[in-house]
Design an enzyme around this catalytic site. Sequence first.
Site, PDB file in Angstrom:
ATOM      1  N   LYS A 154       0.998  -1.255   0.092  1.00 21.00           N
ATOM      2  CA  LYS A 154      -0.090  -0.199   0.057  1.00 21.00           C
ATOM      3  C   LYS A 154       0.983   1.268  -0.126  1.00 21.00           C
ATOM      4  O   LYS A 154       0.618   2.028  -0.626  1.00 21.00           O
ATOM      5  CB  LYS A 154      -0.926  -0.094   1.245  1.00 21.00           C
ATOM      6  CG  LYS A 154      -1.981   0.843   1.440  1.00 21.00           C
ATOM      7  CD  LYS A 154      -3.099   0.877   2.138  1.00 21.00           C
ATOM      8  CE  LYS A 154      -2.433   1.038   3.628  1.00 21.00           C
ATOM      9  NZ  LYS A 154      -1.577  -0.276   4.197  1.00 21.00           N
ATOM     10  N   THR A 156       3.987   1.209  -1.178  1.00 20.21           N
ATOM     11  CA  THR A 156       4.651   1.185  -2.262  1.00 20.21           C
ATOM     12  C   THR A 156       3.736   1.916  -3.450  1.00 20.21           C
ATOM     13  O   THR A 156       4.130   2.576  -4.344  1.00 20.21           O
ATOM     14  CB  THR A 156       5.202  -0.027  -2.701  1.00 20.21           C
ATOM     15  OG1 THR A 156       5.852  -0.588  -1.462  1.00 20.21           O
ATOM     16  CG2 THR A 156       5.846  -0.231  -3.879  1.00 20.21           C
ATOM     17  N   ARG A 178       2.998   8.408   6.405  1.00 19.27           N
ATOM     18  CA  ARG A 178       3.438   8.463   7.934  1.00 19.27           C
ATOM     19  C   ARG A 178       4.807   8.052   8.019  1.00 19.27           C
ATOM     20  O   ARG A 178       5.405   7.516   7.150  1.00 19.27           O
ATOM     21  CB  ARG A 178       2.442   7.450   8.636  1.00 19.27           C
ATOM     22  CG  ARG A 178       0.993   7.800   8.593  1.00 19.27           C
ATOM     23  CD  ARG A 178       0.135   6.552   9.165  1.00 19.27           C
ATOM     24  NE  ARG A 178       0.412   5.315   8.259  1.00 19.27           N
ATOM     25  CZ  ARG A 178      -0.005   4.334   8.564  1.00 19.27           C
ATOM     26  NH1 ARG A 178      -0.459   3.938   9.764  1.00 19.27           N
ATOM     27  NH2 ARG A 178      -0.153   3.226   7.295  1.00 19.27           N
ATOM     28  N   LYS A 189       7.598  -6.787   9.731  1.00 16.32           N
ATOM     29  CA  LYS A 189       7.387  -6.045   8.234  1.00 16.32           C
ATOM     30  C   LYS A 189       8.422  -5.222   7.523  1.00 16.32           C
ATOM     31  O   LYS A 189       8.423  -4.869   6.404  1.00 16.32           O
ATOM     32  CB  LYS A 189       6.002  -5.193   8.613  1.00 16.32           C
ATOM     33  CG  LYS A 189       5.255  -4.926   7.363  1.00 16.32           C
ATOM     34  CD  LYS A 189       3.985  -4.184   7.806  1.00 16.32           C
ATOM     35  CE  LYS A 189       3.316  -3.806   6.329  1.00 16.32           C
ATOM     36  NZ  LYS A 189       2.219  -2.565   6.689  1.00 16.32           N
ATOM     37  N   PHE A 454      -3.209   0.033   6.924  1.00 15.43           N
ATOM     38  CA  PHE A 454      -3.887  -1.575   6.787  1.00 15.43           C
ATOM     39  C   PHE A 454      -5.124  -1.387   5.868  1.00 15.43           C
ATOM     40  O   PHE A 454      -5.122  -0.842   4.780  1.00 15.43           O
ATOM     41  CB  PHE A 454      -4.159  -1.940   8.236  1.00 15.43           C
ATOM     42  CG  PHE A 454      -2.997  -2.324   8.934  1.00 15.43           C
ATOM     43  CD1 PHE A 454      -2.159  -3.205   8.455  1.00 15.43           C
ATOM     44  CD2 PHE A 454      -2.716  -1.592  10.012  1.00 15.43           C
ATOM     45  CE1 PHE A 454      -0.825  -3.598   9.127  1.00 15.43           C
ATOM     46  CE2 PHE A 454      -1.581  -2.169  10.936  1.00 15.43           C
ATOM     47  CZ  PHE A 454      -0.637  -3.168  10.484  1.00 15.43           C
ATOM     48  N   TRP A 572       6.499  -1.482  -8.593  1.00 16.02           N
ATOM     49  CA  TRP A 572       7.589  -1.713  -7.668  1.00 16.02           C
ATOM     50  C   TRP A 572       8.952  -2.056  -8.708  1.00 16.02           C
ATOM     51  O   TRP A 572       9.860  -1.830  -8.242  1.00 16.02           O
ATOM     52  CB  TRP A 572       7.144  -3.116  -6.989  1.00 16.02           C
ATOM     53  CG  TRP A 572       8.390  -3.831  -6.214  1.00 16.02           C
ATOM     54  CD1 TRP A 572       8.781  -3.425  -4.945  1.00 16.02           C
ATOM     55  CD2 TRP A 572       9.023  -4.748  -6.612  1.00 16.02           C
ATOM     56  NE1 TRP A 572       9.801  -4.132  -4.621  1.00 16.02           N
ATOM     57  CE2 TRP A 572      10.039  -5.043  -5.599  1.00 16.02           C
ATOM     58  CE3 TRP A 572       9.084  -5.633  -7.906  1.00 16.02           C
ATOM     59  CZ2 TRP A 572      10.982  -6.181  -5.622  1.00 16.02           C
ATOM     60  CZ3 TRP A 572       9.980  -6.643  -8.013  1.00 16.02           C
ATOM     61  CH2 TRP A 572      10.658  -6.963  -6.877  1.00 16.02           C
TER      62      TRP A 572
END
Length: 724
Positions: A154, A156, A178, A189, A454, A572
């Site tokens: 997300k 990315t 953020r 993560k 999320f 990506w």
Amino acid sequence: NGRILDLVLSISIINSSRIESSKNVREKGKKEEHLLFVFLVTLFLFCLIHTILPIMISETSNDTTTNALGHPKLIPKTPVPSDIKISQDIVKDVGLLSISDLAKQIGLADDEIIPWGIAKAKVPLSVRDRRKDCPDGHYVVVTGINPTPLGEGKSTTTIGLAQALGAVLGEKCFACIRQPSQGPTFGIKGGAAGGGYAQVVPMEEFNLHLTGDIHAVTAANNLLAAAIETRMFHESSQSDAALFKRLCPPSKGGFSPVMKRRLEKLGIDSNKQPEELTVDEQSRFARLDLDPDSITWQRVLDTCDRHLRKVSVGVGPKETTKPKEEGGPRVQHSRLTGFDITVASEVMAVLALARDLKDMRERLGNMVVGYSKNNVPITADDLGCGGALAVLMKDAIMPTLMQTVERTPVLVHAGPFANIATGNSSIVADEIALKMVGSNDVQKKGFVVTEAGFGADIGMEKCFNIKCRYSGLMPNCAVIVATVRALKMHGGGPPVKAGQPLPQEYQEENVALVSEGARSNLAQHIKNARKFNVNVVVAINQFKNDTPAEMKAIAEASMEAGAYSAVVSNHWAQGGTGAADLARAVKIACLASYSNENKFQFLYPLDRPIKDKIGIICSDIYGADEGVQYSDLALKQIESYENAGFGNLPICIAKTQYSFSCDPTRKGRPTGFSIRVREIRACVGAGFLYPICGDIMTIPGLPTRPGFYDVDINTETGEVLGLF
């Protein structure tokens, strides 16, 4: 071009003169023919220089050397290197745009940034205030489906979309994201700079410390925690008169500003001098009489550490007080409390939701830490701490400016998790960016791409019901990020576990699993977003093993569920170029939003009872068809909050990010479940109530092999190694 034209004309005149002198005996008609020929040659050269050549040069430049912003065009490598390798190669081989040049590119004056090293700068809120009469740009919120523990890209996608809008399409654009917590960075993560060729650089500076905002939150939070403990300690061993004498010694010359706030709260004339208060007024002012069992304020740190979830404080030999009965043993002044991760602190939520320094000061002072034994809310200002907290946070209120690998601007600010906090970057960062890209012409408006953490069931819902409610901002488009991998899991595939190889189902084509996951989990997220009357674009974040048939299944299910469009994106591996189609789809969806008959709306009104608002979220967003269950503690807290006048606050539910339910193993769109609320905290300063549901923890733990095993430093060059 002008100089070349002058040269051509000069040559033409010279040639004409030569013709005139050598052919003066010839017929006049012959002479005119030569002059006409020279004129035509000159005209041809003029057209060549002024039209064809510039077009050829421009096209060659745009295609091979520079992007739409005029910077070196991104040249991705295959296979794609690690995130930190890409970041370090970009910095070394291509070079960063200096922070002052980046500021000029986006329209900031020299006095509108505060450089913080060579790669980042603080942006004061005066940037927004000076442009208060400017219209806003398009407002795009990026969210996602319920993820696997590996994350679905997300952040990315947020960065890739911003790169595509800015560096490929040439639109004015900001990404607002953020600041990452060091808990996940060194845990499972990893960092949150994006990834591959869609990331913020330098990623080491982004992921580690940045400009110290999270550390400021930690310091402020723990100062207040210390103030709570020490106040209870001193009140337990001193009379009212002794307390008042020590709080207001003659040497201080009267009441401090924060003390005057307490006097006004108590209805006592704040213009009085300490010696002018009655004995009763002195007692009411000095003694807070905090009930230890009512205290919800905890200490924080920016590390995943499960062993601090429950701790005893005040167990040292010096933390004892005199007994009430003469001659008895001294009483240990201890109590059971715990730690949260810093990004779950209410101080972080205040930072994310405050509108300016004054508003932040008020919110910090209004934070409720517990209740007196007479059930009166006790705030940070009652403890004399509000002003000091604001001083610790005065620099943190300013967003941090950085850049992507394609030199598009990024504002980084605040870092609340979405599962245990508000889950969005700050209001002020979005407001600054929206003013910077705004235009009176809808067609010329730029874009602000902001990320909601999320899945859309928590991050997007909190963005729309809390952040947008307090800011007044209305999104033009929601981008929901979906992956083949996660949808296979939601379609019935085996569990995906961090640190373990992916099962075979995730490494080969399985359209049936993808389709089932898309028609259950993804479809419900799309329908949820549509309840707010927001256009939805589904970003199919492409991984290397995804097949065309699988991605087509996602697109078809998305459109059936009500998405405005669904687009494959490969940012990506390809950077902004890989997200160009997504950017075009987002632009179309934003423009269409201005003609929508139904405008953006909230899910619930604030004047509904607390339980009703919780119930609406649980039924309409999560699909909890068996309602909400409350612990005795939660019911007691609801009654207390409504009696204290806090019932009109919005709701910020803390629950697992891995499922619509509170059970992380329930995938897809589960049915036959209820939501269990075990406690509710009142984040009065930030401006919401905070139900904690299921088994969610407010400070995560570490796995057997945390990410810090891979992180090291090259002691010769100082380069960071292994960060991801």
